[in-house]
Design an enzyme around this catalytic site. Sequence first.
Site, PDB file in Angstrom:
ATOM      1  N   SER A  30      -2.746  13.365   8.148  1.00 49.68           N
ATOM      2  CA  SER A  30      -3.739  13.054   7.124  1.00 49.68           C
ATOM      3  C   SER A  30      -5.129  13.050   7.734  1.00 49.68           C
ATOM      4  O   SER A  30      -5.320  12.644   8.885  1.00 49.68           O
ATOM      5  CB  SER A  30      -3.444  11.677   6.514  1.00 49.68           C
TER       6      SER A  30
ATOM      7  N   TYR B  90      -9.100  16.507   2.288  1.00 49.58           N
ATOM      8  CA  TYR B  90      -9.579  16.311   0.928  1.00 49.58           C
ATOM      9  C   TYR B  90     -10.904  17.054   0.739  1.00 49.58           C
ATOM     10  O   TYR B  90     -11.601  17.354   1.715  1.00 49.58           O
ATOM     11  CB  TYR B  90      -9.853  14.825   0.653  1.00 49.58           C
TER      12      TYR B  90
ATOM     13  N   LYS C 209      -2.274  21.193  -2.464  1.00 48.94           N
ATOM     14  CA  LYS C 209      -1.405  20.052  -2.768  1.00 48.94           C
ATOM     15  C   LYS C 209      -1.939  19.280  -3.972  1.00 48.94           C
ATOM     16  O   LYS C 209      -3.117  18.930  -4.013  1.00 48.94           O
ATOM     17  CB  LYS C 209      -1.326  19.119  -1.553  1.00 48.94           C
TER      18      LYS C 209
ATOM     19  N   TYR D 178       0.835  -1.206   0.000  1.00 51.14           N
ATOM     20  CA  TYR D 178       0.000   0.000   0.000  1.00 51.14           C
ATOM     21  C   TYR D 178       0.866   1.251   0.000  1.00 51.14           C
ATOM     22  O   TYR D 178       0.604   2.200  -0.736  1.00 51.14           O
ATOM     23  CB  TYR D 178      -0.936   0.007   1.209  1.00 51.14           C
TER      24      TYR D 178
ATOM     25  N   ARG E 226      -4.970   1.448  -8.423  1.00 50.87           N
ATOM     26  CA  ARG E 226      -3.785   0.894  -7.767  1.00 50.87           C
ATOM     27  C   ARG E 226      -3.884  -0.628  -7.777  1.00 50.87           C
ATOM     28  O   ARG E 226      -4.483  -1.236  -6.902  1.00 50.87           O
ATOM     29  CB  ARG E 226      -3.671   1.455  -6.355  1.00 50.87           C
TER      30      ARG E 226
ATOM     31  N   GLN F 208      -4.108  17.971   6.940  1.00 50.30           N
ATOM     32  CA  GLN F 208      -4.428  17.778   5.523  1.00 50.30           C
ATOM     33  C   GLN F 208      -5.892  17.390   5.366  1.00 50.30           C
ATOM     34  O   GLN F 208      -6.428  16.621   6.165  1.00 50.30           O
ATOM     35  CB  GLN F 208      -3.537  16.687   4.930  1.00 50.30           C
TER      36      GLN F 208
ATOM     37  N   HIS G 116       1.126  12.911  -6.125  1.00 51.30           N
ATOM     38  CA  HIS G 116       0.631  11.959  -5.123  1.00 51.30           C
ATOM     39  C   HIS G 116       1.529  10.729  -5.059  1.00 51.30           C
ATOM     40  O   HIS G 116       1.062   9.607  -4.858  1.00 51.30           O
ATOM     41  CB  HIS G 116      -0.820  11.558  -5.438  1.00 51.30           C
TER      42      HIS G 116
ATOM     43  N   THR H  88      -5.607  18.845  -0.290  1.00 55.01           N
ATOM     44  CA  THR H  88      -5.235  17.962  -1.396  1.00 55.01           C
ATOM     45  C   THR H  88      -6.322  17.978  -2.466  1.00 55.01           C
ATOM     46  O   THR H  88      -7.479  17.672  -2.183  1.00 55.01           O
ATOM     47  CB  THR H  88      -5.031  16.521  -0.886  1.00 55.01           C
TER      48      THR H  88
END
Length: 379
Positions: A106, A129, A251, A24, A164, A127, A275, A155
């Site tokens: 985060s 989102y 970001k 991860y 991923r 941070q 990222h 972000t």
Amino acid sequence: MIISSPADFRAAAQKRLPPFLFHYIDGGAYVEKTLRRNVEDLADIALRQRVLKDMSQLDTSIELFGEKLSIPVTLAPVGLTGMYARRGEVQAAMAADKKGIPFCMSSVSVCPIEEVAPKLSRPMWFQLYVLKDRGFMQNALERAQAAGCSTLVFTVDMPVPGARYRDMHSGMSGPNAALRRYLQAAMHPHWAWHVGVNGRPHDLGNISTYMGKVIGLEDYIGYLGANFDPSISWKDLEWIRDFWKGPMLIKGILDPEDAKDALRFGADGIIVSNHGGRQLDGVLSTARALPPIADAVKGQLKILVDSGIRNGLDVVRMLALGADCTMIGRAYIYALAAAGGAGVTQVLDLFEKEMRVAMTLTSVNKVSDINRTLLATAV
């Protein structure tokens, strides 16, 4: 295992972690071309060696948003940091605090804001989102501000999750993921005991606090997938700019035009980032994206950069390309997984040592003198 460089921590982390956690943090999107380019392009940046310039008074410190940093490095926000060591956000943040640099939490951390911030002597960064659940965003901002967080990192390069592939194979997601993770943990007893058993609770602390119920790892992928907002635009950030009283960084900037938009928006800084190669594979490495962005906005706002930075020499390279400061993610997570907070302290000390060597051999006494004059011209 002998640790002589930051790169040694990666191998140590791979031995200690269950595969779903190692891959991860280690993996990227699609076929991981940008992940590799981030490292390779930066390593290809050649510097001019200069000698006999009296480097006895060398200073690695900088000032950023009114804070003094011992080195031009901050710990980037990394989701699930608390799964890499027992209460990992606390350990990493305390190591950064000891070093005299900021830790950025985060919004999808294991430890909540309220667990980490009181343990630090300097303000934490936070941070966030853009999520469909605006209630969570408001709640998180209010709690971050109440906890004394100084700087907001917003972000913007995740309107949708990246593809991923490693996560499907490793057990982070995909069929029978929970069973696969359990079996992997059983095969890694050190992690299972120190983190799996004694590092609980293993939930998304900030989201659980808001929801009033436990949001665990099994909910992580689903929650984020359902709540990322592809309709995001600059207007969605305006209320946040008005609400947040401290510095605000955007970001996920890779294009000079977006950097100019961030300047017009009123951001205090940008973070040039892809990222870590985890979103759109095939985009520019940050080493290649940074110079034209610096040409467009240098001096008008602060420029930070992440992705591909693995040692102190890379920090000097990024500063020479136009950054004011750097952020590291994988480099400190590997160290955290291998040796806890002591590992983070060690890797930061290695970064400083490598910076000092690079600065001495390029004949720059202070960080503000690191610029493109250090770059060697192509032969």
